[in-house]
Design an enzyme around this catalytic site. Structure first.
Site, PDB file in Angstrom:
ATOM      1  N   CYS A   1       0.825  -1.218   0.000  1.00  0.00           N
ATOM      2  CA  CYS A   1       0.000   0.000   0.000  1.00  0.00           C
ATOM      3  C   CYS A   1       0.860   1.269   0.000  1.00  0.00           C
ATOM      4  CB  CYS A   1      -0.876  -0.018   1.246  1.00  0.00           C
ATOM      5  SG  CYS A   1      -1.755   1.523   1.540  1.00  0.00           S
TER       6      CYS A   1
ATOM      7  N   TYR B   1      -5.446   5.822  -8.766  1.00  0.00           N
ATOM      8  CA  TYR B   1      -6.622   5.046  -8.327  1.00  0.00           C
ATOM      9  C   TYR B   1      -7.875   5.517  -9.057  1.00  0.00           C
ATOM     10  CZ  TYR B   1      -4.081   2.714  -4.587  1.00  0.00           C
ATOM     11  OH  TYR B   1      -3.214   1.917  -3.892  1.00  0.00           O
TER      12      TYR B   1
HETATM   13  N1  LIG Z   1      -5.737   6.482   4.903  1.00  0.00           N
HETATM   14  C1  LIG Z   1      -5.420   6.632   3.536  1.00  0.00           C
HETATM   15  C2  LIG Z   1      -6.047   5.579   2.711  1.00  0.00           C
HETATM   16  C3  LIG Z   1      -5.529   4.242   3.083  1.00  0.00           C
HETATM   17  C4  LIG Z   1      -6.026   3.172   2.149  1.00  0.00           C
HETATM   18  O1  LIG Z   1      -6.973   3.403   1.385  1.00  0.00           O
HETATM   19  N2  LIG Z   1      -5.381   2.003   2.186  1.00  0.00           N
HETATM   20  C5  LIG Z   1      -5.798   0.922   1.330  1.00  0.00           C
HETATM   21  C6  LIG Z   1      -4.643   0.093   0.831  1.00  0.00           C
HETATM   22  S1  LIG Z   1      -3.649   0.909  -0.358  1.00  0.00           S
HETATM   23  C7  LIG Z   1      -6.661  -0.022   2.135  1.00  0.00           C
HETATM   24  O2  LIG Z   1      -6.316  -0.388   3.238  1.00  0.00           O
HETATM   25  N3  LIG Z   1      -7.783  -0.432   1.560  1.00  0.00           N
HETATM   26  C8  LIG Z   1      -8.623  -1.407   2.156  1.00  0.00           C
HETATM   27  C9  LIG Z   1     -10.057  -1.245   1.735  1.00  0.00           C
HETATM   28  O3  LIG Z   1     -10.372  -0.214   1.136  1.00  0.00           O
HETATM   29  O4  LIG Z   1     -10.833  -2.155   2.007  1.00  0.00           O
HETATM   30  C10 LIG Z   1      -5.715   8.020   3.057  1.00  0.00           C
HETATM   31  O5  LIG Z   1      -5.663   8.891   3.875  1.00  0.00           O
HETATM   32  O6  LIG Z   1      -5.910   8.257   1.873  1.00  0.00           O
END
Ligand SMILES: N[C@@H](CCC(=O)N[C@@H](CS)C(=O)NCC(=O)O)C(=O)O
Length: 313
Positions: A49, A181
């Site tokens: 990530c 994304y």
């Molecule tokens: N906290 C982050 C985003 C973190 C995030 O989206 N991590 C992803 C992995 S790259 C995740 O854990 N996704 C799990 C999900 O959406 O179920 C932000 O501030 O933008």
């Protein structure tokens, strides 16, 4: 309909990122209720990530490994989300013995219904999540833990550049970090094109900016460089193919490609990069984009070759 008629954030077919649910702060003086202490906080991450990667890099560069523990989840998310598995580059949860990271969210808020994301900063004393906001965790590691940092002299948020750093962070977040994304998860052609073109508009600007200076703000990297790095390092291996960001590759940009190798070779950064986790996560977790889960064999990237950017001072 042209792409520009879609300010994609609100358009049909657009990917919208969830806000962060937990946003408390660890502070050096403890006024927030979460005082910085060695051995108290634990960071749950995925090496795949990019948002987690930023916090891993700051932890490594500030030499906070002894003060803040870290556990890496399995790069492949299943129906129940991020899971702890014993294997290369990852391991079981040594703090709470959980099987899924979702258990940290439930322990903090039994009614939590949002997404379970990495990075997650856990407090072993109060038994709750302090923050799952990567921007904030990164800043906490940069600033609040200096008493315990092996490299407390490193300043990734220099006072003289606060406003410029915040502005460039925002632009890079919107068009590059999250832009890939938005391009990759778009389900409407115009939304995809708008996001994908936006990425390259910013990369073209950064290519010009890096012609005359070694890092984005001069002679040493600041947090903006590391925020950009986590996307650049994944770009040719994943975003070009999986997310269809294929107007150009990073290797096609002489300055960005040299800059990427320069950052990769910076102190102990290379050890934070795990292409096996990165590639398997993206290609095997997003069923809607890659239902066959085939992981491509390439590209071959020589990140250790001389970058020649010392000449920029
Ligand atoms: N906290 C982050 C985003 C973190 C995030 O989206 N991590 C992803 C992995 S790259 C995740 O854990 N996704 C799990 C999900 O959406 O179920 C932000 O501030 O933008």
């Amino acid at each position: 309909m042209t792409a520009t008629q879609f300010p994609d954030e609100h358009a049909a077919g657009a990917f919208v990122r969830q806000g962060d649910a937990f946003d408390a702060w660890v502070t050096a003086d403890g006024h927030s209720g979460f005082p910085a202490e060695a051995g108290r906080y634990h960071l749950y991450v995925s090496l795949a990530c990019p948002w987690a990667h930023r916090t891993i890099i700051v932890r490594a560069l500030k030499r906070l490994e002894d003060a803040i523990g870290m556990t890496v989840v399995d790069p492949i998310r299943d129906d129940l989300g991020w899971r702890f598995t014993d294997g290369p580059g990852m391991g079981p949860d040594p703090i709470n013995g959980w099987t899924y990271l979702a258990e940290a969210y439930r322990a903090t808020d039994p009614h939590y219904r949002g997404r379970v994301t990495v990075p997650t900063l856990w407090d072993t004393v109060t038994g709750r999540i302090v923050s799952n906001n990567d921007d904030d965790i990164m800043r906490m590691f940069e600033i609040e833990f200096d008493e315990f940092a092996g490299a407390h002299d490193l300043d990734f948020y220099p006072l003289a550049h606060h406003a410029e750093i915040d502005a460039l962070n925002a632009e890079i977040y919107e068009t590059v970090n999250n832009g890939v994304y938005r391009a990759g998860f778009a389900t409407h052609q115009a939304v995809y094109e708008h996001a994908a073109r936006g990425i390259f508009t910013t990369l073209d600007k950064l290519e010009a900016r890096l012609a005359g200076r070694r890092y984005l703000f001069g002679r040493s990297p600041v947090e903006t460089d590391w925020r950009l790095f986590v996307t650049l390092i994944r770009f040719d291996a994943v975003y070009v193919g999986h997310f269809k960001c294929n107007l150009r590759r990073i290797v096609d940009y002489p300055n960005l490609w040299g800059y990427l190798r320069d950052l990769y070779q910076f102190r102990n950064v290379a050890e934070t990069v795990n292409f096996d986790h990165i590639k398997r996560h993206y290609y095997m977790t997003h069923d809607e984009i890659n239902p066959t889960k085939i992981v491509p064999i390439g590209p071959e990237l020589d990140l250790t070759s001389p970058h020649g950017r010392e000449r920029l001072g």
